[in-house]
Enzyme design. Structure first.
Site, mmCIF file in Angstrom:
data_model
loop_
_atom_site.group_PDB
_atom_site.id
_atom_site.type_symbol
_atom_site.label_atom_id
_atom_site.label_comp_id
_atom_site.label_asym_id
_atom_site.label_seq_id
_atom_site.Cartn_x
_atom_site.Cartn_y
_atom_site.Cartn_z
ATOM 1 N N ASN B 85 0.807 -1.229 0.000
ATOM 2 C CA ASN B 85 0.000 0.000 0.000
ATOM 3 C C ASN B 85 0.837 1.275 0.000
ATOM 4 O OD1 ASN B 85 -1.671 -2.049 2.180
ATOM 5 N ND2 ASN B 85 -2.574 -1.489 0.222
ATOM 6 N N VAL B 92 1.994 7.105 0.832
ATOM 7 C CA VAL B 92 1.152 6.108 1.485
ATOM 8 C C VAL B 92 -0.269 6.171 0.931
ATOM 9 C CG1 VAL B 92 0.232 5.320 3.697
ATOM 10 C CG2 VAL B 92 2.499 6.327 3.588
ATOM 11 N N CYS B 93 -0.840 5.014 0.644
ATOM 12 C CA CYS B 93 -2.193 4.962 0.087
ATOM 13 C C CYS B 93 -3.095 4.197 1.045
ATOM 14 C CB CYS B 93 -2.151 4.274 -1.273
ATOM 15 S SG CYS B 93 -3.753 4.000 -2.006
ATOM 16 N N ILE B 94 -3.718 4.910 2.006
ATOM 17 C CA ILE B 94 -4.709 4.252 2.855
ATOM 18 C C ILE B 94 -5.937 5.134 2.952
ATOM 19 C CG2 ILE B 94 -3.303 2.707 4.282
ATOM 20 C CD1 ILE B 94 -3.198 4.896 6.394
#
Lengths: 320, 169
Positions: B85, B92-94
Protein backbone atom coordinates in the site's frame (compact mmCIF):
# COMPACT_ATOMS: atom_id res chain seq x y z
CA UNK A 1 -1.63 27.14 24.62
CA UNK A 2 -3.98 24.94 26.55
CA UNK A 3 -5.63 21.63 25.80
CA UNK A 4 -7.47 18.88 27.59
CA UNK A 5 -4.28 16.95 28.36
CA UNK A 6 -3.48 19.68 30.92
CA UNK A 7 -5.61 17.63 33.29
CA UNK A 8 -3.64 14.42 32.82
CA UNK A 9 -1.06 15.51 35.39
CA UNK A 10 -3.65 16.49 38.01
CA UNK A 11 -5.44 14.72 40.82
CA UNK A 12 -8.40 13.93 38.52
CA UNK A 13 -6.92 12.88 35.18
CA UNK A 14 -10.32 11.82 33.85
CA UNK A 15 -11.21 15.52 33.54
CA UNK A 16 -9.26 15.29 30.31
CA UNK A 17 -12.10 13.28 28.78
CA UNK A 18 -14.63 15.65 30.29
CA UNK A 19 -12.98 18.67 28.75
CA UNK A 20 -12.58 16.90 25.43
CA UNK A 21 -16.37 17.00 25.17
CA UNK A 22 -16.38 20.75 25.72
CA UNK A 23 -14.08 21.22 22.74
CA UNK A 24 -14.86 21.35 19.05
CA UNK A 25 -13.81 18.04 17.50
CA UNK A 26 -12.60 19.94 14.42
CA UNK A 27 -10.41 22.76 15.78
CA UNK A 28 -10.03 21.42 19.37
CA UNK A 29 -10.80 24.84 20.87
CA UNK A 30 -13.34 25.27 23.66
CA UNK A 31 -16.88 25.59 22.26
CA UNK A 32 -17.16 29.30 23.01
CA UNK A 33 -17.77 30.68 19.54
CA UNK A 34 -21.48 30.19 18.79
CA UNK A 35 -21.47 26.37 18.84
CA UNK A 36 -24.00 24.64 16.60
CA UNK A 37 -25.66 21.28 17.07
CA UNK A 38 -26.45 18.97 14.17
CA UNK A 39 -29.58 16.89 13.74
CA UNK A 40 -27.56 13.86 14.82
CA UNK A 41 -26.79 15.65 18.10
CA UNK A 42 -23.11 16.54 17.66
CA UNK A 43 -21.81 20.01 18.46
CA UNK A 44 -19.08 21.98 16.66
CA UNK A 45 -17.98 25.63 16.44
CA UNK A 46 -20.34 27.36 14.01
CA UNK A 47 -17.44 28.34 11.78
CA UNK A 48 -15.86 24.89 11.76
CA UNK A 49 -18.99 22.96 10.80
CA UNK A 50 -19.88 25.58 8.17
CA UNK A 51 -16.49 25.22 6.51
CA UNK A 52 -16.72 21.46 6.67
CA UNK A 53 -20.13 21.52 4.98
CA UNK A 54 -18.60 23.28 1.96
CA UNK A 55 -16.54 20.09 1.58
CA UNK A 56 -18.93 17.32 2.51
CA UNK A 57 -22.54 17.34 3.76
CA UNK A 58 -22.01 14.71 6.44
CA UNK A 59 -21.37 14.90 10.18
CA UNK A 60 -17.61 14.58 10.82
CA UNK A 61 -18.31 12.33 13.82
CA UNK A 62 -21.02 9.92 12.68
CA UNK A 63 -21.20 10.65 8.93
CA UNK A 64 -24.95 11.14 8.90
CA UNK A 65 -26.29 13.60 6.33
CA UNK A 66 -26.22 17.20 7.67
CA UNK A 67 -27.84 20.28 6.09
CA UNK A 68 -26.60 23.77 6.91
CA UNK A 69 -30.18 25.00 7.33
CA UNK A 70 -30.84 22.42 10.05
CA UNK A 71 -27.96 23.49 12.29
CA UNK A 72 -29.12 25.05 15.57
CA UNK A 73 -27.30 27.10 18.18
CA UNK A 74 -26.41 25.00 21.23
CA UNK A 75 -26.88 27.72 23.81
CA UNK A 76 -26.93 25.62 26.99
CA UNK A 77 -23.62 24.07 26.10
CA UNK A 78 -22.18 27.46 25.20
CA UNK A 79 -23.10 28.80 28.65
CA UNK A 80 -21.71 25.71 30.33
CA UNK A 81 -18.43 26.08 28.46
CA UNK A 82 -18.28 29.77 29.40
CA UNK A 83 -18.57 28.86 33.07
CA UNK A 84 -15.98 26.13 32.63
CA UNK A 85 -13.59 28.56 30.97
CA UNK A 86 -13.99 31.06 33.82
CA UNK A 87 -13.07 28.43 36.39
CA UNK A 88 -10.71 26.29 34.38
CA UNK A 89 -7.43 27.87 35.43
CA UNK A 90 -8.44 28.04 39.07
CA UNK A 91 -9.45 24.40 39.00
CA UNK A 92 -6.33 23.31 37.20
CA UNK A 93 -4.19 25.25 39.63
CA UNK A 94 -5.98 23.77 42.62
CA UNK A 95 -5.82 20.21 41.35
CA UNK A 96 -2.14 20.51 40.50
CA UNK A 97 -1.31 22.02 43.90
CA UNK A 98 -3.12 19.27 45.78
CA UNK A 99 -1.46 16.67 43.60
CA UNK A 100 1.99 18.12 44.26
CA UNK A 101 1.55 18.53 47.98
CA UNK A 102 0.23 14.97 48.22
CA UNK A 103 3.17 13.46 46.41
CA UNK A 104 5.58 15.55 48.40
CA UNK A 105 4.15 14.39 51.71
CA UNK A 106 4.30 10.88 50.41
CA UNK A 107 7.91 11.16 49.38
CA UNK A 108 8.91 12.76 52.67
CA UNK A 109 7.26 9.92 54.55
CA UNK A 110 9.22 7.37 52.62
CA UNK A 111 12.43 9.20 52.99
CA UNK A 112 12.11 9.49 56.74
CA UNK A 113 12.05 5.75 56.87
CA UNK A 114 14.64 4.97 54.26
CA UNK A 115 17.08 7.80 53.85
CA UNK A 116 19.29 10.02 55.91
CA UNK A 117 18.52 13.63 56.63
CA UNK A 118 21.05 14.80 54.06
CA UNK A 119 19.10 13.31 51.23
CA UNK A 120 15.94 14.84 52.64
CA UNK A 121 17.47 18.28 52.45
CA UNK A 122 18.50 17.79 48.87
CA UNK A 123 14.95 16.82 48.03
CA UNK A 124 13.54 19.89 49.69
CA UNK A 125 16.00 22.20 48.01
CA UNK A 126 15.18 20.57 44.74
CA UNK A 127 11.42 20.78 44.86
CA UNK A 128 10.62 24.48 45.29
CA UNK A 129 12.22 25.47 42.00
CA UNK A 130 10.02 23.15 40.03
CA UNK A 131 6.81 23.40 41.96
CA UNK A 132 6.41 27.05 42.76
CA UNK A 133 6.38 28.07 39.12
CA UNK A 134 2.98 28.47 37.54
CA UNK A 135 1.31 29.93 34.51
CA UNK A 136 -0.53 33.25 34.83
CA UNK A 137 -4.13 32.67 33.77
CA UNK A 138 -4.30 36.04 32.06
CA UNK A 139 -1.09 36.53 30.12
CA UNK A 140 0.08 32.86 30.14
CA UNK A 141 3.59 33.78 31.31
CA UNK A 142 5.33 31.29 33.57
CA UNK A 143 6.16 33.00 36.86
CA UNK A 144 6.71 32.02 40.48
CA UNK A 145 3.38 31.37 42.18
CA UNK A 146 4.15 33.89 44.91
CA UNK A 147 4.51 36.60 42.31
CA UNK A 148 1.33 35.61 40.48
CA UNK A 149 -0.68 35.56 43.68
CA UNK A 150 0.86 38.81 44.75
CA UNK A 151 1.02 41.82 42.49
CA UNK A 152 1.21 40.20 39.09
CA UNK A 153 -2.46 39.27 38.57
CA UNK A 154 -3.65 42.77 39.43
CA UNK A 155 -1.27 44.53 37.09
CA UNK A 156 -1.90 41.91 34.44
CA UNK A 157 -5.67 42.38 34.64
CA UNK A 158 -5.35 46.13 34.52
CA UNK A 159 -3.05 46.25 31.51
CA UNK A 160 -5.12 43.69 29.63
CA UNK A 161 -8.44 45.39 30.18
CA UNK A 162 -7.10 48.84 29.37
CA UNK A 163 -5.52 47.39 26.25
CA UNK A 164 -8.79 45.94 25.04
CA UNK A 165 -10.52 49.23 25.74
CA UNK A 166 -7.92 51.10 23.76
CA UNK A 167 -8.40 48.75 20.86
CA UNK A 168 -11.91 49.94 20.12
CA UNK A 169 -11.96 53.64 20.92
CA UNK A 170 -14.55 54.54 18.29
CA UNK A 171 -17.92 53.03 17.88
CA UNK A 172 -17.94 50.82 14.86
CA UNK A 173 -21.41 49.68 13.78
CA UNK A 174 -21.97 45.93 13.97
CA UNK A 175 -24.02 44.58 11.08
CA UNK A 176 -27.26 42.84 11.93
CA UNK A 177 -28.33 41.19 8.71
CA UNK A 178 -26.82 37.89 7.64
CA UNK A 179 -25.35 37.27 4.21
CA UNK A 180 -27.06 34.78 1.96
CA UNK A 181 -25.03 32.23 0.03
CA UNK A 182 -25.74 32.64 -3.69
CA UNK A 183 -26.18 29.64 -5.96
CA UNK A 184 -22.79 29.94 -7.66
CA UNK A 185 -23.62 27.71 -10.61
CA UNK A 186 -25.98 30.37 -11.95
CA UNK A 187 -23.52 33.26 -11.51
CA UNK A 188 -20.92 34.38 -14.04
CA UNK A 189 -17.35 35.05 -12.89
CA UNK A 190 -17.96 38.78 -13.35
CA UNK A 191 -20.98 38.68 -11.03
CA UNK A 192 -19.05 36.81 -8.34
CA UNK A 193 -16.31 39.43 -8.65
CA UNK A 194 -18.86 42.21 -8.14
CA UNK A 195 -20.25 40.38 -5.12
CA UNK A 196 -16.76 40.12 -3.62
CA UNK A 197 -15.98 43.76 -4.35
CA UNK A 198 -19.24 44.85 -2.71
CA UNK A 199 -18.09 43.15 0.46
CA UNK A 200 -14.67 44.79 0.29
CA UNK A 201 -12.89 41.59 -0.71
CA UNK A 202 -10.21 40.86 -3.30
CA UNK A 203 -11.87 40.02 -6.62
CA UNK A 204 -8.90 38.42 -8.38
CA UNK A 205 -8.17 34.78 -9.04
CA UNK A 206 -9.67 31.72 -10.66
CA UNK A 207 -13.40 30.97 -10.43
CA UNK A 208 -12.75 28.28 -7.83
CA UNK A 209 -10.72 30.73 -5.74
CA UNK A 210 -13.45 33.40 -6.03
CA UNK A 211 -16.06 30.96 -4.76
CA UNK A 212 -13.82 29.71 -1.95
CA UNK A 213 -13.14 33.29 -0.90
CA UNK A 214 -16.81 34.19 -0.75
CA UNK A 215 -17.64 30.98 1.14
CA UNK A 216 -14.95 31.76 3.71
CA UNK A 217 -16.24 35.31 4.16
CA UNK A 218 -19.81 34.04 4.37
CA UNK A 219 -18.76 31.60 7.12
CA UNK A 220 -16.88 34.26 9.09
CA UNK A 221 -19.57 36.91 8.64
CA UNK A 222 -22.65 34.89 9.56
CA UNK A 223 -21.04 33.06 12.45
CA UNK A 224 -19.74 36.36 13.78
CA UNK A 225 -23.33 37.56 14.07
CA UNK A 226 -24.18 34.47 16.13
CA UNK A 227 -21.54 35.37 18.72
CA UNK A 228 -22.68 36.93 21.95
CA UNK A 229 -20.45 39.92 21.25
CA UNK A 230 -19.96 40.15 17.49
CA UNK A 231 -16.77 41.72 16.18
CA UNK A 232 -16.77 44.71 13.83
CA UNK A 233 -16.45 44.02 10.12
CA UNK A 234 -12.90 45.41 10.07
CA UNK A 235 -11.80 42.42 12.20
CA UNK A 236 -13.37 40.02 9.72
CA UNK A 237 -11.42 41.70 6.92
CA UNK A 238 -8.22 41.13 8.92
CA UNK A 239 -9.13 37.47 9.23
CA UNK A 240 -9.71 37.35 5.49
CA UNK A 241 -6.26 38.77 4.79
CA UNK A 242 -4.78 36.05 7.00
CA UNK A 243 -6.80 33.51 5.02
CA UNK A 244 -5.39 34.90 1.76
CA UNK A 245 -1.86 34.49 3.11
CA UNK A 246 -2.37 30.88 4.13
CA UNK A 247 -3.82 30.17 0.69
CA UNK A 248 -0.73 31.49 -1.07
CA UNK A 249 1.65 29.61 1.18
CA UNK A 250 0.19 26.32 0.20
CA UNK A 251 2.73 25.53 -2.49
CA UNK A 252 4.50 22.80 -0.59
CA UNK A 253 2.07 20.06 -1.58
CA UNK A 254 3.64 16.76 -2.40
CA UNK A 255 3.82 16.24 -6.13
CA UNK A 256 0.84 14.30 -7.42
CA UNK A 257 1.59 11.15 -9.38
CA UNK A 258 1.35 12.61 -12.89
CA UNK A 259 0.02 10.03 -15.34
CA UNK A 260 1.48 11.75 -18.41
CA UNK A 261 4.90 12.13 -16.87
CA UNK A 262 4.88 8.54 -15.73
CA UNK A 263 3.87 7.34 -19.21
CA UNK A 264 6.60 9.32 -20.94
CA UNK A 265 9.23 8.15 -18.45
CA UNK A 266 8.35 4.52 -18.92
CA UNK A 267 7.42 4.65 -22.60
CA UNK A 268 10.08 2.14 -23.62
CA UNK A 269 8.96 -0.36 -20.98
CA UNK A 270 5.35 -0.01 -21.99
CA UNK A 271 6.31 -0.51 -25.65
CA UNK A 272 8.24 -3.65 -24.76
CA UNK A 273 5.30 -5.00 -22.78
CA UNK A 274 2.90 -4.24 -25.63
CA UNK A 275 5.06 -5.97 -28.22
CA UNK A 276 5.58 -9.01 -26.00
CA UNK A 277 1.84 -9.13 -25.31
CA UNK A 278 1.15 -8.99 -29.05
CA UNK A 279 3.59 -11.83 -29.61
CA UNK A 280 1.85 -13.86 -26.93
CA UNK A 281 -1.47 -13.25 -28.57
CA UNK A 282 -0.09 -14.35 -31.95
CA UNK A 283 1.52 -17.43 -30.53
CA UNK A 284 -1.63 -18.40 -28.69
CA UNK A 285 -3.01 -19.25 -32.08
CA UNK A 286 -0.23 -21.86 -32.40
CA UNK A 287 -0.82 -23.72 -29.11
CA UNK A 288 2.44 -25.77 -29.13
CA UNK A 289 4.66 -22.80 -28.27
CA UNK A 290 2.64 -21.58 -25.31
CA UNK A 291 5.04 -22.86 -22.68
CA UNK A 292 7.97 -20.89 -24.14
CA UNK A 293 6.07 -17.66 -23.80
CA UNK A 294 5.48 -18.12 -20.15
CA UNK A 295 9.20 -18.51 -19.59
CA UNK A 296 9.93 -15.41 -21.65
CA UNK A 297 7.51 -13.31 -19.64
CA UNK A 298 8.82 -14.37 -16.28
CA UNK A 299 12.34 -13.57 -17.42
CA UNK A 300 11.55 -10.04 -18.46
CA UNK A 301 9.63 -9.20 -15.31
CA UNK A 302 12.48 -8.91 -12.78
CA UNK A 303 14.24 -6.45 -15.09
CA UNK A 304 11.30 -4.09 -15.21
CA UNK A 305 11.03 -4.38 -11.47
CA UNK A 306 14.58 -3.21 -11.00
CA UNK A 307 14.08 -0.32 -13.38
CA UNK A 308 10.97 0.75 -11.56
CA UNK A 309 12.79 0.79 -8.27
CA UNK A 310 15.67 2.88 -9.60
CA UNK A 311 13.46 5.41 -11.30
CA UNK A 312 11.23 5.94 -8.29
CA UNK A 313 14.23 6.52 -6.05
CA UNK A 314 15.69 9.20 -8.28
CA UNK A 315 12.19 10.76 -8.59
CA UNK A 316 12.12 11.01 -4.92
CA UNK A 317 15.47 12.74 -4.64
CA UNK A 318 14.54 15.38 -7.17
CA UNK A 319 11.34 16.17 -5.28
CA UNK A 320 13.17 16.74 -2.06
CA UNK B 1 1.20 33.00 24.42
CA UNK B 2 1.15 32.31 20.69
CA UNK B 3 0.46 35.26 18.40
CA UNK B 4 -3.24 35.94 18.01
CA UNK B 5 -3.46 35.75 14.25
CA UNK B 6 -2.82 32.13 13.39
CA UNK B 7 -4.64 29.98 10.92
CA UNK B 8 -6.90 27.21 12.23
CA UNK B 9 -4.57 24.66 10.65
CA UNK B 10 -1.53 25.90 12.56
CA UNK B 11 -3.41 26.23 15.86
CA UNK B 12 -4.79 22.74 15.58
CA UNK B 13 -1.38 21.31 14.62
CA UNK B 14 0.24 23.05 17.59
CA UNK B 15 -2.34 21.45 19.87
CA UNK B 16 -1.75 18.05 18.33
CA UNK B 17 2.01 18.44 18.65
CA UNK B 18 1.65 19.42 22.31
CA UNK B 19 -0.52 16.38 22.99
CA UNK B 20 1.84 14.02 21.15
CA UNK B 21 4.73 15.30 23.25
CA UNK B 22 2.83 14.87 26.51
CA UNK B 23 1.22 11.54 25.86
CA UNK B 24 3.11 9.83 23.03
CA UNK B 25 1.68 6.57 21.65
CA UNK B 26 4.08 3.65 21.58
CA UNK B 27 6.27 3.25 18.53
CA UNK B 28 5.49 6.67 17.12
CA UNK B 29 7.25 9.98 17.18
CA UNK B 30 6.21 13.03 15.15
CA UNK B 31 6.70 16.78 15.02
CA UNK B 32 7.18 19.74 12.71
CA UNK B 33 10.49 19.84 10.83
CA UNK B 34 10.93 23.51 11.72
CA UNK B 35 9.08 25.81 14.11
CA UNK B 36 8.57 28.27 11.25
CA UNK B 37 6.41 25.92 9.23
CA UNK B 38 3.90 23.84 11.12
CA UNK B 39 2.49 22.42 7.88
CA UNK B 40 5.43 20.06 7.32
CA UNK B 41 6.11 17.29 9.79
CA UNK B 42 8.59 14.53 10.09
CA UNK B 43 7.72 11.28 11.82
CA UNK B 44 9.27 8.00 12.78
CA UNK B 45 7.32 4.77 12.89
CA UNK B 46 8.61 1.61 14.53
CA UNK B 47 7.84 -1.60 12.69
CA UNK B 48 5.13 -3.51 14.59
CA UNK B 49 6.25 -6.55 16.60
CA UNK B 50 5.73 -10.03 15.11
CA UNK B 51 5.73 -8.73 11.55
CA UNK B 52 8.50 -8.67 8.96
CA UNK B 53 8.82 -4.92 9.65
CA UNK B 54 9.78 -5.55 13.29
CA UNK B 55 13.05 -3.92 14.27
CA UNK B 56 12.83 -1.31 11.54
CA UNK B 57 12.37 2.41 12.11
CA UNK B 58 10.75 4.12 9.15
CA UNK B 59 11.04 7.88 8.65
CA UNK B 60 8.23 9.64 6.80
CA UNK B 61 7.04 13.17 6.05
CA UNK B 62 3.56 14.58 6.51
CA UNK B 63 2.53 17.62 4.47
CA UNK B 64 -0.65 19.35 5.62
CA UNK B 65 -2.96 21.45 3.41
CA UNK B 66 -3.73 25.05 4.43
CA UNK B 67 -7.29 24.03 5.31
CA UNK B 68 -6.28 21.14 7.61
CA UNK B 69 -8.19 19.47 9.31
CA UNK B 70 -10.89 19.85 6.66
CA UNK B 71 -8.63 17.99 4.26
CA UNK B 72 -6.09 15.26 5.03
CA UNK B 73 -2.29 15.58 4.89
CA UNK B 74 -0.15 13.59 2.48
CA UNK B 75 2.21 11.06 3.90
CA UNK B 76 5.38 9.82 2.24
CA UNK B 77 8.01 7.39 3.44
CA UNK B 78 11.50 8.82 2.85
CA UNK B 79 13.16 6.62 1.64
CA UNK B 80 10.25 4.61 0.17
CA UNK B 81 9.46 1.30 1.83
CA UNK B 82 8.51 -1.94 0.11
CA UNK B 83 4.85 -2.48 0.96
CA UNK B 84 1.69 -3.27 -1.06
CA UNK B 85 0.00 0.00 0.00
CA UNK B 86 2.97 2.34 -0.47
CA UNK B 87 3.64 3.74 -3.95
CA UNK B 88 7.17 3.20 -5.33
CA UNK B 89 7.79 6.93 -4.64
CA UNK B 90 7.01 6.40 -0.95
CA UNK B 91 3.53 7.94 -0.85
CA UNK B 92 1.15 6.11 1.49
CA UNK B 93 -2.19 4.96 0.09
CA UNK B 94 -4.71 4.25 2.86
CA UNK B 95 -8.35 5.20 3.12
CA UNK B 96 -7.94 7.47 6.17
CA UNK B 97 -5.74 9.76 4.01
CA UNK B 98 -8.34 10.07 1.25
CA UNK B 99 -10.59 13.13 1.22
CA UNK B 100 -14.34 12.43 1.16
CA UNK B 101 -14.73 13.15 -2.54
CA UNK B 102 -11.68 11.31 -3.76
CA UNK B 103 -11.54 7.55 -3.94
CA UNK B 104 -8.77 6.38 -6.24
CA UNK B 105 -9.75 2.75 -5.97
CA UNK B 106 -13.55 3.08 -5.95
CA UNK B 107 -14.09 0.62 -3.18
CA UNK B 108 -13.78 2.54 0.08
CA UNK B 109 -16.87 3.33 2.08
CA UNK B 110 -17.21 6.92 3.27
CA UNK B 111 -16.84 5.80 6.87
CA UNK B 112 -13.20 4.78 6.35
CA UNK B 113 -12.12 8.04 4.79
CA UNK B 114 -10.78 11.31 6.13
CA UNK B 115 -12.91 13.35 8.47
CA UNK B 116 -11.80 16.52 10.31
CA UNK B 117 -12.00 14.64 13.61
CA UNK B 118 -9.07 12.45 12.57
CA UNK B 119 -5.59 13.42 13.71
CA UNK B 120 -1.89 12.85 13.18
CA UNK B 121 -1.97 10.27 15.94
CA UNK B 122 -4.80 8.33 14.31
CA UNK B 123 -3.09 8.46 10.91
CA UNK B 124 0.15 7.08 12.30
CA UNK B 125 -1.66 4.34 14.22
CA UNK B 126 -3.48 3.40 11.00
CA UNK B 127 -0.18 3.30 9.15
CA UNK B 128 1.23 1.01 11.84
CA UNK B 129 -1.67 -1.37 11.41
CA UNK B 130 -1.23 -1.08 7.64
CA UNK B 131 2.35 -2.31 8.12
CA UNK B 132 1.08 -5.24 10.14
CA UNK B 133 -1.76 -6.08 7.78
CA UNK B 134 -1.33 -4.96 4.16
CA UNK B 135 -4.54 -4.52 2.20
CA UNK B 136 -4.11 -6.48 -1.03
CA UNK B 137 -7.37 -5.16 -2.46
CA UNK B 138 -5.83 -1.78 -3.21
CA UNK B 139 -2.30 -2.26 -4.38
CA UNK B 140 -0.21 0.89 -4.70
CA UNK B 141 2.97 -1.06 -5.38
CA UNK B 142 2.07 -3.86 -7.78
CA UNK B 143 5.33 -5.78 -7.35
CA UNK B 144 4.99 -5.73 -3.58
CA UNK B 145 1.33 -6.78 -3.77
CA UNK B 146 2.15 -9.72 -6.04
CA UNK B 147 5.06 -10.88 -3.94
CA UNK B 148 3.03 -10.51 -0.73
CA UNK B 149 0.20 -12.56 -2.18
CA UNK B 150 2.18 -15.22 -4.04
CA UNK B 151 5.39 -15.70 -2.09
CA UNK B 152 5.16 -14.48 1.49
CA UNK B 153 8.57 -15.90 2.41
CA UNK B 154 10.31 -13.94 -0.35
CA UNK B 155 8.34 -10.81 0.61
CA UNK B 156 9.38 -11.07 4.25
CA UNK B 157 13.00 -11.71 3.26
CA UNK B 158 13.03 -8.66 0.96
CA UNK B 159 11.60 -6.41 3.70
CA UNK B 160 14.04 -7.71 6.32
CA UNK B 161 16.89 -7.18 3.87
CA UNK B 162 15.81 -3.56 3.32
CA UNK B 163 15.66 -2.98 7.08
CA UNK B 164 19.12 -4.44 7.63
CA UNK B 165 20.49 -2.30 4.82
CA UNK B 166 18.87 0.84 6.27
CA UNK B 167 20.41 0.08 9.67
CA UNK B 168 23.80 -0.39 7.98
CA UNK B 169 24.16 -4.03 9.01
Amino acid sequence: MEDSTDFLATKIPSLEKFEDNLRCPICRELLLRAPKITECGHTFCGECIDRHLNNETRCPLCRLEVQRAQLRANKSLESAVEEWKLNRDKLLHQLTLEQNSNTREHKDDNEKHEHTGVLNNVEIQHNPNVKTMSVCPICSKTLPISEIQGSHIDTCLQTNSSRSKRKRPFFEPIPTKKLSLPFFATLSDAKIRILLAENGLISKGSRAKLIQRFQEYFTLYNNNLDLKTPEPVSNLRKKMSLWEKTQNNNTNDLKELDAKEWTSQHQTQFDELITSAKKTAEKKNTPEKNSENVINLTQTEPQTKLKNGEVSESDNESEI
Amino acid sequence: MPPKRMSTAVKRLMTEYRQLMKDPPEGISAGPISEDNFLEWECLIAGPADTCYEGGVFPATLVFPADYPLNPPKMKFVPPIFHPNVYPNGEVCISILHAPGDDPNHYESASERWSPIQSVEKILLSVMSMLAEPNDESGANIDASKLWRDNREAFNARVRGDIREALGL
